[in-house]
Design a protein around this motif. Sequence first.
Motif, PDB file in Angstrom:
ATOM      1  N   TYR A  14       0.887  -1.172   0.000  1.00  0.00           N
ATOM      2  CA  TYR A  14       0.000   0.000   0.000  1.00  0.00           C
ATOM      3  C   TYR A  14       0.921   1.217   0.000  1.00  0.00           C
ATOM      4  O   TYR A  14       1.640   1.436   0.965  1.00  0.00           O
ATOM      5  N   HIS A  15       0.889   1.995  -1.026  1.00  0.00           N
ATOM      6  CA  HIS A  15       1.770   3.166  -1.114  1.00  0.00           C
ATOM      7  C   HIS A  15       3.202   2.759  -0.767  1.00  0.00           C
ATOM      8  O   HIS A  15       3.790   1.956  -1.454  1.00  0.00           O
TER       9      HIS A  15
ATOM     10  N   LYS B 265       4.107   1.214   2.023  1.00  0.00           N
ATOM     11  CA  LYS B 265       4.182   0.136   3.006  1.00  0.00           C
ATOM     12  C   LYS B 265       4.133  -1.251   2.362  1.00  0.00           C
ATOM     13  O   LYS B 265       3.112  -1.656   1.816  1.00  0.00           O
TER      14      LYS B 265
ATOM     15  N   ILE C  81       3.643  -5.017   2.199  1.00  0.00           N
ATOM     16  CA  ILE C  81       2.898  -6.012   2.980  1.00  0.00           C
ATOM     17  C   ILE C  81       3.385  -7.426   2.626  1.00  0.00           C
ATOM     18  O   ILE C  81       3.599  -8.253   3.502  1.00  0.00           O
TER      19      ILE C  81
ATOM     20  N   LYS D 282      -3.515 -10.035   6.972  1.00  0.00           N
ATOM     21  CA  LYS D 282      -4.451 -11.155   6.778  1.00  0.00           C
ATOM     22  C   LYS D 282      -5.571 -10.767   5.815  1.00  0.00           C
ATOM     23  O   LYS D 282      -5.837 -11.457   4.834  1.00  0.00           O
ATOM     24  N   THR D 283      -6.231  -9.652   6.126  1.00  0.00           N
ATOM     25  CA  THR D 283      -7.339  -9.206   5.267  1.00  0.00           C
ATOM     26  C   THR D 283      -6.830  -8.907   3.864  1.00  0.00           C
ATOM     27  O   THR D 283      -7.463  -9.286   2.864  1.00  0.00           O
ATOM     28  N   THR D 284      -5.674  -8.273   3.799  1.00  0.00           N
ATOM     29  CA  THR D 284      -5.088  -7.952   2.496  1.00  0.00           C
ATOM     30  C   THR D 284      -4.864  -9.216   1.681  1.00  0.00           C
ATOM     31  O   THR D 284      -5.202  -9.275   0.493  1.00  0.00           O
TER      32      THR D 284
ATOM     33  N   PRO E 298      -0.520 -11.295  13.764  1.00  0.00           N
ATOM     34  CA  PRO E 298      -1.040 -10.204  14.601  1.00  0.00           C
ATOM     35  C   PRO E 298      -1.824  -9.197  13.751  1.00  0.00           C
ATOM     36  O   PRO E 298      -1.629  -9.132  12.529  1.00  0.00           O
ATOM     37  N   ASN E 299      -2.678  -8.431  14.393  1.00  0.00           N
ATOM     38  CA  ASN E 299      -3.446  -7.419  13.664  1.00  0.00           C
ATOM     39  C   ASN E 299      -2.526  -6.456  12.929  1.00  0.00           C
ATOM     40  O   ASN E 299      -1.472  -6.101  13.429  1.00  0.00           O
ATOM     41  N   GLY E 300      -2.954  -6.073  11.735  1.00  0.00           N
ATOM     42  CA  GLY E 300      -2.193  -5.101  10.966  1.00  0.00           C
ATOM     43  C   GLY E 300      -1.072  -5.718  10.142  1.00  0.00           C
ATOM     44  O   GLY E 300      -0.278  -5.008   9.537  1.00  0.00           O
ATOM     45  N   THR E 301      -0.993  -7.037  10.094  1.00  0.00           N
ATOM     46  CA  THR E 301       0.110  -7.698   9.384  1.00  0.00           C
ATOM     47  C   THR E 301      -0.220  -7.962   7.919  1.00  0.00           C
ATOM     48  O   THR E 301       0.681  -7.994   7.072  1.00  0.00           O
TER      49      THR E 301
HETATM   50  N1  LIG Z   1      -6.619   0.519   2.061  1.00  0.00           N
HETATM   51  C1  LIG Z   1      -5.458   0.628   2.709  1.00  0.00           C
HETATM   52  N2  LIG Z   1      -4.603   1.641   2.433  1.00  0.00           N
HETATM   53  C2  LIG Z   1      -3.414   1.760   3.062  1.00  0.00           C
HETATM   54  N3  LIG Z   1      -2.974   0.894   4.002  1.00  0.00           N
HETATM   55  C3  LIG Z   1      -3.778  -0.123   4.326  1.00  0.00           C
HETATM   56  C4  LIG Z   1      -5.051  -0.318   3.697  1.00  0.00           C
HETATM   57  N4  LIG Z   1      -5.632  -1.424   4.219  1.00  0.00           N
HETATM   58  C5  LIG Z   1      -4.763  -1.907   5.133  1.00  0.00           C
HETATM   59  N5  LIG Z   1      -3.648  -1.130   5.200  1.00  0.00           N
HETATM   60  C6  LIG Z   1      -2.479  -1.382   6.054  1.00  0.00           C
HETATM   61  O1  LIG Z   1      -1.921  -2.625   5.699  1.00  0.00           O
HETATM   62  C7  LIG Z   1      -1.559  -3.382   6.837  1.00  0.00           C
HETATM   63  C8  LIG Z   1      -2.242  -4.730   6.796  1.00  0.00           C
HETATM   64  O2  LIG Z   1      -3.643  -4.556   6.955  1.00  0.00           O
HETATM   65  P1  LIG Z   1      -4.659  -5.755   7.048  1.00  0.00           P
HETATM   66  O3  LIG Z   1      -4.485  -6.641   5.859  1.00  0.00           O
HETATM   67  O4  LIG Z   1      -5.996  -5.174   7.262  1.00  0.00           O
HETATM   68  O5  LIG Z   1      -4.133  -6.529   8.355  1.00  0.00           O
HETATM   69  P2  LIG Z   1      -4.860  -7.608   9.262  1.00  0.00           P
HETATM   70  O6  LIG Z   1      -6.084  -8.078   8.561  1.00  0.00           O
HETATM   71  O7  LIG Z   1      -3.829  -8.681   9.478  1.00  0.00           O
HETATM   72  O8  LIG Z   1      -5.190  -6.921  10.559  1.00  0.00           O
HETATM   73  C9  LIG Z   1      -1.962  -2.538   8.051  1.00  0.00           C
HETATM   74  O9  LIG Z   1      -0.803  -1.953   8.584  1.00  0.00           O
HETATM   75  C10 LIG Z   1      -2.903  -1.507   7.508  1.00  0.00           C
HETATM   76  O10 LIG Z   1      -2.747  -0.304   8.183  1.00  0.00           O
END
Ligand SMILES: Nc1ncnc2c1ncn2[C@@H]1O[C@H](COP(=O)(O)OP(=O)(O)O)[C@@H](O)[C@H]1O
Length: 237
Positions: free
Chosen positions: A12-13, A15, A17, A41-43, A36-39
């Motif tokens: 993302y920009h 960052k 992942i 998973k959702t992405t 852990p959260n923010g790593t």
């Molecule tokens: N749309 C987005 N734009 C910029 N950064 C994002 C976006 N979605 C998630 N992030 C960043 O990417 C990282 C991983 O997010 P995410 O996949 O939601 O983690 P998880 O599901 O493991 O908690 C986080 O640090 C989050 O802040």
Amino acid sequence: MIIDLDHLNFSYHQKMIFKDAQLQINTPGIYGLIAPNGTGKTTLLQLIAGLLKPQSGTIDILAQPALKQWQLAKLAFLQDNSVLYPYLTERDHLRYVQQNYQTSDQYLARLLDIVELTDFVDRKVKTYSLGQKQRLLITLALLMKPQVMLLDEPFNGLDPDTLFILRDIFANLAAHQVTMLISSHNLLELNKLTSQFFFIEQQQIVAKTATAELEQEYQRLYSQKRQHLQQVNLYEL
Ligand SMILES: Nc1ncnc2c1ncn2[C@@H]1O[C@H](COP(=O)(O)OP(=O)(O)O)[C@@H](O)[C@H]1O
Ligand SMILES: [Mg+2]
């Protein structure tokens, strides 16, 4: 190959992942995705579902791109309940999905019975408890009888009834050759269903089998951050 992800790069920009990550699933069953959260998973689930596009790398589901599997109704993605429409009823949601996938009324009735939502079909979703919303989401996914399911933290904050219903459903699907990739930050919860895990570590996806050592590693992962807590008296800070 059921899920095949190779040389995946995603950021993302600024960052990063995932960096040259890979993940392979060859056998149907339940797989945990732990981090852990923010790593990421959702992405990762969004990438596999084809809702996000990687900067580079390939992602195939049943040897085809995700989009194709959506069209064939072989892939379902259980996201959080913000995808539900608060002012529509359960029946509205079901009718919409049922029309698209032409499932029978009888099958729907059986499913509603299993998730214990039969008596709530005409209630607006905004009146539902968290557990009821989660049971509606799984029903919507099951209506299309997907072969592969991606589930993002399906157990978060659930009441015990819903927890047991979901666990039983996932175990039943696994016994019938469905593949589920379930994200969670809670290894212990997922370990009740599977011993096959993927961890996200240093922008890579690492396959691990649950063992006593893995559990210790997991405890360490979380407790390390809070070691200082074990060395102080909170009332004497
Ligand atoms: N749309 C987005 N734009 C910029 N950064 C994002 C976006 N979605 C998630 N992030 C960043 O990417 C990282 C991983 O997010 P995410 O996949 O939601 O983690 P998880 O599901 O493991 O908690 C986080 O640090 C989050 O802040
Ligand atoms: Mg998440």
